[in-house]
Every structure is written in C-alpha cells, then in structure tokens.
Motif scaffolding. Structure first.
Motif, mmCIF file in Angstrom:
data_model
loop_
_atom_site.group_PDB
_atom_site.id
_atom_site.type_symbol
_atom_site.label_atom_id
_atom_site.label_comp_id
_atom_site.label_asym_id
_atom_site.label_seq_id
_atom_site.Cartn_x
_atom_site.Cartn_y
_atom_site.Cartn_z
ATOM 1 N N ALA A 149 0.830 -1.211 0.000
ATOM 2 C CA ALA A 149 0.000 0.000 0.000
ATOM 3 C C ALA A 149 0.862 1.259 0.000
ATOM 4 C CB ALA A 149 -0.922 -0.005 1.220
ATOM 5 N N ALA A 150 1.887 1.284 0.849
ATOM 6 C CA ALA A 150 2.742 2.463 0.950
ATOM 7 C C ALA A 150 3.515 2.711 -0.339
ATOM 8 C CB ALA A 150 3.707 2.299 2.122
ATOM 9 N N THR A 151 3.977 1.637 -0.986
ATOM 10 C CA THR A 151 4.728 1.768 -2.233
ATOM 11 C C THR A 151 3.857 2.364 -3.333
ATOM 12 O OG1 THR A 151 6.179 -0.089 -1.666
ATOM 13 C CG2 THR A 151 6.003 0.503 -3.997
ATOM 14 N N LEU A 152 2.645 1.847 -3.487
ATOM 15 C CA LEU A 152 1.747 2.381 -4.513
ATOM 16 C C LEU A 152 1.360 3.830 -4.210
ATOM 17 C CD1 LEU A 152 -0.508 -0.761 -5.025
ATOM 18 C CD2 LEU A 152 1.150 0.171 -6.642
ATOM 19 N N HIS A 153 1.178 4.124 -2.919
ATOM 20 C CA HIS A 153 0.851 5.486 -2.501
ATOM 21 C C HIS A 153 1.968 6.442 -2.896
ATOM 22 C CE1 HIS A 153 -1.150 8.577 -0.188
ATOM 23 N NE2 HIS A 153 -0.101 8.743 0.599
ATOM 24 N N ARG A 154 3.213 6.025 -2.674
ATOM 25 C CA ARG A 154 4.364 6.876 -3.014
ATOM 26 C C ARG A 154 4.561 6.988 -4.523
ATOM 27 N NH1 ARG A 154 9.184 7.553 1.145
ATOM 28 N NH2 ARG A 154 7.947 7.758 3.047
ATOM 29 N N GLN A 155 4.068 5.991 -5.251
ATOM 30 C CA GLN A 155 4.167 6.045 -6.714
ATOM 31 C C GLN A 155 3.094 6.925 -7.339
ATOM 32 O OE1 GLN A 155 4.052 1.941 -7.963
ATOM 33 N NE2 GLN A 155 6.179 1.528 -7.350
ATOM 34 N N GLY A 156 2.222 7.484 -6.509
ATOM 35 C CA GLY A 156 1.226 8.409 -7.006
ATOM 36 C C GLY A 156 -0.157 7.830 -7.221
ATOM 37 N N GLY A 207 -0.113 -7.979 -1.083
ATOM 38 C CA GLY A 207 1.290 -8.113 -0.713
ATOM 39 C C GLY A 207 1.876 -9.469 -1.044
ATOM 40 N N HIS A 208 1.262 -10.192 -1.985
ATOM 41 C CA HIS A 208 1.798 -11.497 -2.368
ATOM 42 C C HIS A 208 3.115 -11.354 -3.127
ATOM 43 C CE1 HIS A 208 -2.381 -12.841 -1.609
ATOM 44 N NE2 HIS A 208 -1.814 -14.007 -1.383
ATOM 45 N N TYR A 209 3.972 -12.357 -2.940
ATOM 46 C CA TYR A 209 5.223 -12.422 -3.694
ATOM 47 C C TYR A 209 4.992 -13.269 -4.945
ATOM 48 C CZ TYR A 209 7.661 -10.234 0.175
ATOM 49 O OH TYR A 209 8.067 -9.339 1.134
ATOM 50 N N ALA A 210 4.672 -12.597 -6.024
ATOM 51 C CA ALA A 210 4.440 -13.206 -7.332
ATOM 52 C C ALA A 210 4.464 -12.070 -8.352
ATOM 53 C CB ALA A 210 3.101 -13.941 -7.367
ATOM 54 N N ARG A 211 4.449 -12.429 -9.645
ATOM 55 C CA ARG A 211 4.459 -11.409 -10.701
ATOM 56 C C ARG A 211 3.409 -11.734 -11.754
ATOM 57 N NH1 ARG A 211 10.223 -11.743 -13.037
ATOM 58 N NH2 ARG A 211 10.003 -13.906 -12.351
ATOM 59 N N ILE A 212 2.972 -10.707 -12.459
ATOM 60 C CA ILE A 212 2.017 -10.862 -13.557
ATOM 61 C C ILE A 212 2.569 -10.131 -14.767
ATOM 62 C CG2 ILE A 212 -0.324 -10.334 -14.378
ATOM 63 C CD1 ILE A 212 -1.194 -10.320 -11.406
ATOM 64 N N THR A 229 -5.222 -7.226 -11.197
ATOM 65 C CA THR A 229 -4.397 -7.336 -9.990
ATOM 66 C C THR A 229 -2.991 -6.805 -10.208
ATOM 67 O OG1 THR A 229 -5.634 -9.267 -9.191
ATOM 68 C CG2 THR A 229 -3.433 -8.955 -8.305
ATOM 69 N N VAL A 230 -2.448 -6.185 -9.156
ATOM 70 C CA VAL A 230 -1.059 -5.709 -9.137
ATOM 71 C C VAL A 230 -0.358 -6.343 -7.945
ATOM 72 C CG1 VAL A 230 0.444 -3.690 -8.965
ATOM 73 C CG2 VAL A 230 -1.750 -3.506 -10.159
ATOM 74 N N PHE A 231 0.865 -6.817 -8.161
ATOM 75 C CA PHE A 231 1.686 -7.370 -7.078
ATOM 76 C C PHE A 231 2.922 -6.480 -6.907
ATOM 77 C CE2 PHE A 231 -0.077 -11.725 -8.380
ATOM 78 C CZ PHE A 231 -1.013 -11.739 -7.355
#
Length: 353
Positions: free
Chosen positions: A18-25, A119-124, A160-162
């Motif tokens: 959540a904090a990372t996406l918040h800081r990314q705008g 907060g899952h550790y995976a990629r899309i 979804t975003v990881f």
C-alpha cells in the motif's frame, strides 16, 4: 490518477504494498476482509493494524464482513476434506473464492475502481502473442507464493497488481522501516490463519470433528495400533504415528470408509504418477495433447519434471520422471515452465506403484 484498492491484512507485506503504490502516485484505498474471530493477522489484531496503516498513509479504509464466505469456502471445505481422509489445501481456494474474486467485485461495484493489489510475492505479465495474462514466480524464490495463486482467473490477473513481486523480503523490511510503518517490525506469520487462531490444526479440527478411534494397519491389513481420528493424519507423515518398528513407518493411505490409517515404509509412500482434478490453466490455454512441464506437489517441494496428460472433465494425469514421495490427495499440483505458472489443480489420488 491511477486508483487501486489494496488488500490489507495488517502484516508488513500488505502494508509495504500500500505504501509503495501510494508513493508512486496511486490513489490508494485500503480494504480488509473480516474472515473470522480470534487472533491472527487476518482477524481482530490485523484489522487494527491495517486501520493504523491507512491512518498513517492518509487513505480510506474499508472493512468487509466476509465471515460467511470464509466459513463456507474454507472452514466447511477443510472439515469435509479431513473427514473424507484427504488433506485439503485451503490457501489457493481462499485466494480465488474469498479474497481476489470478492475484493475485485467490491472494488469495481462499490468503489468504481478496476484494480486491486496485494502483498503477495508473485508477478504478472501480459503476453501479447497469446493475448493472455501470465502468472510468474516472484524474484525472491524463498518467499514465492505463486503456488497458492494458480487458481486465479484471467479476469482476476488482469485486475491485480503485485507490488512486491520484484522485491526480496529484506527489501520489503527495509522499505517498511524507511516508510516508518507501524508494521515494520511485526513478526512474520508462520502458519495458516486457522492455526494462528486455534493454536494448531489439530485443535481447529477437533473443534469440528468428533474423535473416532480406529485401527492403524500395514499394507497387508495387519493391525499395528490404534488412532484417535483419521483427521490427525496426512500422507507422508512419519512423526506422531506412535508405532515402534524396525524401520521408519509413514502414513501411505487413509481409508475413511473403514476408519483406518494405513502405514508402510518409504517405498510405499512414493508414487510414479497421480491424477489431478479441478484443473485451472492460468497462463496458457488448456492443452489438447500431452506436454512437458515441471510440477510442484507441495509448497516447499522442488518442482520436478513431469509429463502432463490432459483428461476429460477438467482433469489431468501427471507422470513423474522419477517417483515422488508424499503425493497427497487434497494438496495442489502446480505446473511451471521456468518461472511461468502454467496451471494447477487438486491431487485426487496417488497411483500405487
């Protein structure tokens, strides 16, 4: 501005997402699912921590009462599985039916937001040639959670975003400290939320399943001892059987109809192939002919080479290059090609070999 709903459990991983996406705008909205009462990350303590994180970030926080959904899809599913003599894997079912599906529906229908993040550790990644979204392992293979996500749909992957998929766990902790998040030093959850809530899986199951003693037998049907409930045993189990023998004994079968636990040596617990049902092809279309892949039959097991033979009725047969130990009905068999999750399903039964 991009808008996203972040699933917040109250743990460090979802907090950093959540904090990372918040800081990314991103315009971030926090969403916590109330799954059950009691202790544990996903329950009362987790909701409080999630609310605190939202307050820290200055973002809205929604709580959705999902207890009935969780009871039906997870608790009832687990109990009926153990009563039938299998060892169900709740996490993949929970991700699809309890978390990602309902979260995405809530985001779209209640908030008008098309994307969720966890907060899952995976990629899309999107593969243009096949016009499909692909699920990939995380960069941090020690924390990779793609095994539990094989049952997601294309629609769920598309929405979804990881944010943690490219990060090592150490980087996540560093970011949590850098962001001064309340959860930065929160211990990592080691068990299923049900185990955290009840103290152990045995305690959870004993709450729902009455203990019924029966025989522990060998492969020839000879009675070797007694058990106090088949739900206390799983295929491949060695410890806690309570029988002295010249060589180590493993649980190799559970017969719910006869209320028997069957034990044998390690060779009896090794299988050359298995059938898998409820198959979901997440990253590729369903194959029409046998394919080669690697298969992971438990979360902490290595992926091993297999031949995959498609069967009718959303099923497949896996033929292992080398016989595998502890192929357990109810657990997931997940197929990979390198880092790409091809699909997976639930192991129906090991084939004697």
């Amino acid at each position: 501005m991009n808008r996203v709903v972040v699933g917040l459990s109250g743990g460090v991983d979802s907090s950093v997402a959540a904090a990372t996406l918040h800081r990314q705008g991103y315009e971030v909205v926090g969403l916590t699912l109330w799954l059950m009462k009691g202790k544990g990350q996903c329950c009362s303590e987790g909701m409080v921590d999630a609310a605190f994180i939202c307050e820290q970030l200055g973002i809205p926080h929604h709580i959705v009462d999902s207890r009935d959904v969780f009871q039906h899809y997870i608790v009832d599913y687990l109990v009926s599985g153990y009563e039938a003599g299998i060892t169900p894997l709740p996490c993949s079912q929970c991700n699809r039916a309890v978390k990602f599906g309902p979260m995405l529906s809530y985001a779209r229908e209640q908030l008008g937001i098309d994307q969720i993040a966890t907060g899952h550790y995976a990629r899309i990644q999107y593969e243009a040639t096949s016009a499909r979204y692909q699920l990939l392992r995380a960069v941090d293979l020690t924390k990779d959670q793609s095994y539990f996500l094989y049952d997601l749909t294309q629609d769920q992957l598309a929405g979804t975003v990881f944010p943690l998929g490219e990060l090592k766990k150490t980087e996540t902790r560093r970011l949590a400290a850098e962001y001064n998040l309340k959860t930065a030093d929160k211990p990592e959850s080691q068990d299923l939320c049900l185990i955290e809530s009840h103290g152990s899986m045995k305690a959870f199951l004993d709450k729902y399943i009455s203990q019924s003693s029966g025989n522990i037998v060998d492969v020839d049907g000879k009675v070797l001892g007694q058990h106090n409930g088949i739900h206390h045993y799983t295929i491949g189990q060695r410890k806690g059987i309570g029988i002295a023998a010249a060589q180590p004994l493993y649980v190799i079968g559970i017969d719910a109809g006869r209320n028997q636990v069957i034990v044998g040596d390690r060779t009896h617990a090794t299988q050359p192939e298995c059938t898998v049902g409820r198959v979901n092809w997440v990253s590729i279309p369903e194959p029409t002919a046998p394919i080669r892949a690697t298969a992971q039959v438990r979360y902490r097991s290595p992926a091993v080479p297999v031949t995959v033979i498609p069967l009718e009725g959303n099923r497949m047969k896996l033929v292992f290059d080398e016989p595998q130990f502890s192929v357990t009905p109810g657990q997931a068999a997940v197929l990979y090609e390198g880092d790409i999750v091809l699909g997976g399903g639930i192991i129906e039964r090991p084939t004697a070999g």
